[in-house]
Scaffold this motif. Structure first.
Motif, PDB file in Angstrom:
ATOM      1  N   PRO A 179      -2.571 -12.365  -1.208  1.00  0.00           N
ATOM      2  CA  PRO A 179      -1.556 -11.538  -0.540  1.00  0.00           C
ATOM      3  C   PRO A 179      -1.574 -10.113  -1.079  1.00  0.00           C
ATOM      4  CG  PRO A 179      -0.543 -13.040  -2.119  1.00  0.00           C
ATOM      5  CD  PRO A 179      -1.973 -13.442  -2.027  1.00  0.00           C
ATOM      6  N   ALA A 180      -1.447  -9.154  -0.167  1.00  0.00           N
ATOM      7  CA  ALA A 180      -1.457  -7.741  -0.545  1.00  0.00           C
ATOM      8  C   ALA A 180      -0.351  -7.015   0.205  1.00  0.00           C
ATOM      9  CB  ALA A 180      -2.806  -7.114  -0.216  1.00  0.00           C
ATOM     10  N   PRO A 181       0.315  -6.060  -0.435  1.00  0.00           N
ATOM     11  CA  PRO A 181       1.391  -5.328   0.245  1.00  0.00           C
ATOM     12  C   PRO A 181       0.847  -4.466   1.375  1.00  0.00           C
ATOM     13  CG  PRO A 181       0.880  -4.306  -1.863  1.00  0.00           C
ATOM     14  CD  PRO A 181       0.109  -5.589  -1.816  1.00  0.00           C
ATOM     15  N   THR A 182       1.605  -4.317   2.440  1.00  0.00           N
ATOM     16  CA  THR A 182       1.203  -3.459   3.558  1.00  0.00           C
ATOM     17  C   THR A 182       1.610  -2.001   3.335  1.00  0.00           C
ATOM     18  OG1 THR A 182       3.262  -3.963   4.737  1.00  0.00           O
ATOM     19  CG2 THR A 182       1.356  -5.377   5.184  1.00  0.00           C
ATOM     20  N   ARG A 183       2.546  -1.798   2.415  1.00  0.00           N
ATOM     21  CA  ARG A 183       2.968  -0.444   2.043  1.00  0.00           C
ATOM     22  C   ARG A 183       2.900  -0.361   0.522  1.00  0.00           C
ATOM     23  NH1 ARG A 183       6.363   3.235   4.756  1.00  0.00           N
ATOM     24  NH2 ARG A 183       6.766   1.592   6.296  1.00  0.00           N
ATOM     25  N   PHE A 184       2.069   0.554   0.011  1.00  0.00           N
ATOM     26  CA  PHE A 184       1.877   0.557  -1.440  1.00  0.00           C
ATOM     27  C   PHE A 184       1.442   1.920  -1.948  1.00  0.00           C
ATOM     28  CE2 PHE A 184      -2.189  -0.715   0.429  1.00  0.00           C
ATOM     29  CZ  PHE A 184      -3.109   0.084  -0.246  1.00  0.00           C
ATOM     30  N   LEU A 185       1.555   2.063  -3.257  1.00  0.00           N
ATOM     31  CA  LEU A 185       1.022   3.199  -4.004  1.00  0.00           C
ATOM     32  C   LEU A 185      -0.028   2.641  -4.945  1.00  0.00           C
ATOM     33  CD1 LEU A 185       1.391   6.279  -4.664  1.00  0.00           C
ATOM     34  CD2 LEU A 185       2.907   5.535  -6.522  1.00  0.00           C
ATOM     35  N   ALA A 186      -1.190   3.293  -5.029  1.00  0.00           N
ATOM     36  CA  ALA A 186      -2.275   2.801  -5.874  1.00  0.00           C
ATOM     37  C   ALA A 186      -2.861   3.942  -6.687  1.00  0.00           C
ATOM     38  CB  ALA A 186      -3.366   2.148  -5.026  1.00  0.00           C
ATOM     39  N   LEU A 187      -3.313   3.595  -7.891  1.00  0.00           N
ATOM     40  CA  LEU A 187      -3.997   4.531  -8.766  1.00  0.00           C
ATOM     41  C   LEU A 187      -5.326   3.912  -9.194  1.00  0.00           C
ATOM     42  CD1 LEU A 187      -4.116   7.109 -10.542  1.00  0.00           C
ATOM     43  CD2 LEU A 187      -2.936   5.790 -12.333  1.00  0.00           C
ATOM     44  N   VAL A 233     -16.669  10.493 -12.187  1.00  0.00           N
ATOM     45  CA  VAL A 233     -15.573   9.968 -12.990  1.00  0.00           C
ATOM     46  C   VAL A 233     -14.323  10.750 -12.623  1.00  0.00           C
ATOM     47  CG1 VAL A 233     -14.624   9.715 -15.318  1.00  0.00           C
ATOM     48  CG2 VAL A 233     -17.042   9.211 -14.895  1.00  0.00           C
ATOM     49  N   GLY A 234     -13.232  10.041 -12.363  1.00  0.00           N
ATOM     50  CA  GLY A 234     -12.024  10.740 -11.973  1.00  0.00           C
ATOM     51  C   GLY A 234     -10.883   9.787 -11.680  1.00  0.00           C
ATOM     52  N   ALA A 235      -9.953  10.269 -10.862  1.00  0.00           N
ATOM     53  CA  ALA A 235      -8.769   9.494 -10.489  1.00  0.00           C
ATOM     54  C   ALA A 235      -8.471   9.710  -9.016  1.00  0.00           C
ATOM     55  CB  ALA A 235      -7.567   9.907 -11.335  1.00  0.00           C
ATOM     56  N   VAL A 236      -8.084   8.632  -8.329  1.00  0.00           N
ATOM     57  CA  VAL A 236      -7.699   8.688  -6.921  1.00  0.00           C
ATOM     58  C   VAL A 236      -6.320   8.055  -6.787  1.00  0.00           C
ATOM     59  CG1 VAL A 236      -8.228   7.990  -4.556  1.00  0.00           C
ATOM     60  CG2 VAL A 236     -10.085   8.525  -6.144  1.00  0.00           C
ATOM     61  N   VAL A 237      -5.404   8.780  -6.179  1.00  0.00           N
ATOM     62  CA  VAL A 237      -4.063   8.263  -5.884  1.00  0.00           C
ATOM     63  C   VAL A 237      -3.979   7.992  -4.391  1.00  0.00           C
ATOM     64  CG1 VAL A 237      -1.581   8.726  -5.936  1.00  0.00           C
ATOM     65  CG2 VAL A 237      -3.041   9.523  -7.808  1.00  0.00           C
ATOM     66  N   GLU A 238      -3.451   6.817  -4.013  1.00  0.00           N
ATOM     67  CA  GLU A 238      -3.347   6.429  -2.609  1.00  0.00           C
ATOM     68  C   GLU A 238      -1.899   6.070  -2.270  1.00  0.00           C
ATOM     69  OE1 GLU A 238      -6.812   3.710  -1.383  1.00  0.00           O
ATOM     70  OE2 GLU A 238      -6.532   3.284  -3.520  1.00  0.00           O
ATOM     71  N   TYR A 239      -1.421   6.610  -1.157  1.00  0.00           N
ATOM     72  CA  TYR A 239      -0.142   6.186  -0.582  1.00  0.00           C
ATOM     73  C   TYR A 239      -0.445   5.641   0.808  1.00  0.00           C
ATOM     74  CZ  TYR A 239       4.531   6.328   1.480  1.00  0.00           C
ATOM     75  OH  TYR A 239       5.699   5.991   2.116  1.00  0.00           O
ATOM     76  N   VAL A 240      -0.273   4.343   0.997  1.00  0.00           N
ATOM     77  CA  VAL A 240      -0.718   3.675   2.213  1.00  0.00           C
ATOM     78  C   VAL A 240       0.456   2.973   2.886  1.00  0.00           C
ATOM     79  CG1 VAL A 240      -2.270   1.926   3.172  1.00  0.00           C
ATOM     80  CG2 VAL A 240      -3.024   3.340   1.257  1.00  0.00           C
ATOM     81  N   THR A 241       0.582   3.186   4.198  1.00  0.00           N
ATOM     82  CA  THR A 241       1.570   2.499   5.018  1.00  0.00           C
ATOM     83  C   THR A 241       0.851   1.947   6.247  1.00  0.00           C
ATOM     84  OG1 THR A 241       2.200   4.303   6.502  1.00  0.00           O
ATOM     85  CG2 THR A 241       3.202   4.301   4.296  1.00  0.00           C
ATOM     86  N   ARG A 247      -4.411  10.253   0.583  1.00  0.00           N
ATOM     87  CA  ARG A 247      -5.177  10.076  -0.639  1.00  0.00           C
ATOM     88  C   ARG A 247      -5.458  11.431  -1.273  1.00  0.00           C
ATOM     89  NH1 ARG A 247      -7.102   5.931   2.623  1.00  0.00           N
ATOM     90  NH2 ARG A 247      -7.044   3.888   1.590  1.00  0.00           N
ATOM     91  N   ALA A 248      -5.426  11.463  -2.596  1.00  0.00           N
ATOM     92  CA  ALA A 248      -5.750  12.672  -3.345  1.00  0.00           C
ATOM     93  C   ALA A 248      -6.587  12.272  -4.548  1.00  0.00           C
ATOM     94  CB  ALA A 248      -4.481  13.391  -3.793  1.00  0.00           C
ATOM     95  N   HIS A 270     -14.591  21.035 -11.963  1.00  0.00           N
ATOM     96  CA  HIS A 270     -13.852  19.899 -11.408  1.00  0.00           C
ATOM     97  C   HIS A 270     -13.812  20.030  -9.888  1.00  0.00           C
ATOM     98  CE1 HIS A 270     -10.358  22.566 -10.753  1.00  0.00           C
ATOM     99  NE2 HIS A 270     -10.716  23.098 -11.920  1.00  0.00           N
ATOM    100  N   SER A 271     -13.367  18.963  -9.223  1.00  0.00           N
ATOM    101  CA  SER A 271     -13.257  18.997  -7.759  1.00  0.00           C
ATOM    102  C   SER A 271     -12.043  18.203  -7.326  1.00  0.00           C
ATOM    103  CB  SER A 271     -14.516  18.406  -7.110  1.00  0.00           C
ATOM    104  OG  SER A 271     -14.439  18.501  -5.694  1.00  0.00           O
ATOM    105  N   GLU A 272     -11.338  18.722  -6.310  1.00  0.00           N
ATOM    106  CA  GLU A 272     -10.170  18.036  -5.746  1.00  0.00           C
ATOM    107  C   GLU A 272     -10.396  17.757  -4.258  1.00  0.00           C
ATOM    108  OE1 GLU A 272      -9.591  18.838  -9.367  1.00  0.00           O
ATOM    109  OE2 GLU A 272      -9.614  20.678  -8.153  1.00  0.00           O
ATOM    110  N   THR A 273      -9.950  16.584  -3.836  1.00  0.00           N
ATOM    111  CA  THR A 273     -10.094  16.156  -2.446  1.00  0.00           C
ATOM    112  C   THR A 273      -8.764  15.606  -1.960  1.00  0.00           C
ATOM    113  OG1 THR A 273     -12.379  15.517  -2.936  1.00  0.00           O
ATOM    114  CG2 THR A 273     -11.452  14.759  -0.844  1.00  0.00           C
TER     115      THR A 273
END
Length: 466
Positions: A179-187, A233-241, A247-248, A270-273
């Motif tokens: 089971p996985a949430p349909t609305r979530f924040l991920a790092l 190497v880096g970090a991705v933040v996701e806000y999904v609904t 995503r950043a 560095h690079s930002e997306t």
């Protein structure tokens, strides 16, 4: 090839390890295998909605394997002049190979670690030079054809549910079943490819099962940060609904253009997306639109300054802290249950040296993907696409003056947009967990040069996945 015995030994070892692990560690959420090719042509109804699984039980492990072998050849073509960074008008066929283990382990609620050892070897046509939209997305710009075992991905993923609604997620590469949430924040933090998260076009993204051309893997003008093999190497933040996703990312860039080593001086390199994904329905058919923007800071060379140098040496114009910015638009639309349409449009400022991906400053593509249901082959795939790639004025003037980047440079240039057409057919072999795909590409004005080509490129791809 003198290294073929090494290929067989190393790839056979990975196959053996994958087979033993699959037999010993079977995730409790559904079957342990996935189709070798991506499923049906239709995109999901909502961005990043997890595919349904046979079970809602949470899996502790996920283990998958892929191996892709591509042999590619081009016919002789007209070329009144060539240089070290040109596609050679006559050459033998080239073969590339990649083998990957996808290992995932659940650590705690919402947390997992992903580990992907990967083997890669072989070479592309003309050492992966001479075409900006290069025709093999599984080959790298490396000096040696010897197969190498290296770390592709190692990262931590943490998901925080933002509601009680859940949907079953399938066990898949780097995805745990359950089971996985349909609305979530991920790092996500660690080593990965930014293409794992951004510009996830359902029809045109994966050269292991879809189009082979580099400018059909993602937005062509997105100089996405990566080392020579495509990882960072880096970090991705996701806000999904269910309706949209945001995503950043921030990540490292290589120490030099297309270099294998990532620059750890984050303050000056560095690079930002940033990407917004929006799902919609048109006439009852699902579609998705993605808008991407990026900004990269690195010690890039300057095309105008290099064109004025007697030696045309771009590397001698490099200055720390220079920037490159750009955007990309991507859309996909289900037309019928079997057929989907996709398109992309991308741009970057083109003032400074291409740093990581390929020498494309403007790109537009359009294509179709179809399942084989009408001819009673529902798991087969047919793909047709066209691409137009272009350069900024400073970039084309630099090449015309005799300069070269890390992938193109014929010594002189009579500029025209690089035009590419690609067609592939993927035969699914379900009992072998494999697909076999013949592929044809037509390249007009390779490396943006009217004086060379056109080029006819043929390929045969074998892809095994379980």
């Amino acid at each position: 090839m003198r290294t073929i015995s090494h290929w067989r030994l190393l790839s056979g070892l990975l196959l053996l390890l994958a087979g033993r692990a699959q037999a010993q560690i079977t995730p409790p959420a559904g079957p342990a295998t996935v189709p070798a090719a991506k499923p049906a042509a239709a995109p999901p109804a909502a961005p990043d909605q997890q595919p349904a699984a046979d079970s809602a039980r949470a899996a502790r492990w996920s283990l998958h394997f892929q191996q892709t072998v591509i042999t590619q050849w081009h016919a002789n073509f007209t070329a009144p002049y060539s240089a070290d960074y040109s596609l050679q008008p006559r050459e033998k066929a080239k073969t590339s190979l990649t083998s990957t283990l996808f290992i995932g382990r659940r650590l705690w609620r919402g947390g997992q670690v992903v580990f992907n050892p990967e083997l890669a070897g072989g070479s592309g046509l003309s050492a992966a030079r001479g075409v900006a939209g290069f025709p093999n997305g599984e080959t790298f710009r490396i000096g040696s054809a010897d197969p190498k075992l290296y770390l592709a991905r190692l990262y931590l993923r943490q998901v925080w549910a933002l509601g009680k609604d859940e949907a079953p997620a399938a066990d898949a590469p780097n995805q745990l079943g359950g089971p996985a949430p349909t609305r979530f924040l991920a790092l996500n933090v660690g080593k990965f490819s930014l293409a794992d998260y951004f510009d996830q076009n359902s029809y045109s993204h994966d050269p292991r099962s879809q189009f082979l051309n580099w400018s059909l893997m993602s937005n062509g003008a997105w100089d996405y940060p990566a080392n020579t093999r495509g990882y960072t190497v880096g970090a991705v933040v996701e806000y999904v609904t269910p309706a949209f996703a945001l995503r950043a990312a921030t990540s490292l860039v290589p120490t030099e253009a297309n270099g294998p080593i990532l620059d750890k001086h984050y303050g000056t390199a560095h690079s930002e997306t940033l990407e917004l994904t929006r799902a919609y329905h048109l006439a009852g058919r699902a579609g998705t639109v993605r808008a991407l923007g990026f900004r990269t800071v690195a010690g890039m060379g300057d095309y105008r300054a290099a064109a004025q140098r007697p030696d045309r040496d771009l590397t001698l114009t490099r200055v720390d802290g220079r920037t490159k910015t750009g955007f990309g638009l991507s859309a996909e639309q289900e037309l019928t249950d079997e057929v989907g349409l996709f398109g992309r449009l991308s741009w970057n400022d083109g003032r400074r040296e291409t740093w990581a991906f390929t020498e494309i400053d403007r790109s537009a593509s359009l294509g179709l993907s179809s399942a084989g249901t009408r001819w009673r082959r529902p798991d087969d795939r047919l793909g047709l696409a066209v691409v137009a790639n272009g350069l900024s004025q400073p970039h084309r003037a630099f090449l015309a003056s005799g300069g070269h980047g890390f992938i193109i440079g014929d010594g002189q240039l009579r500029y025209a947009p690089e035009l590419i057409g690609e067609a592939y057919y993927s035969f699914n072999l379900p009992r072998q967990h494999a697909t076999i795909s013949p592929d044809y590409q037509f390249v007009l004005h390779p490396a943006y040069n009217q004086d060379r080509g056109p080029v006819h490129v043929l390929a045969l791809r074998l892809h095994v996945a379980f």
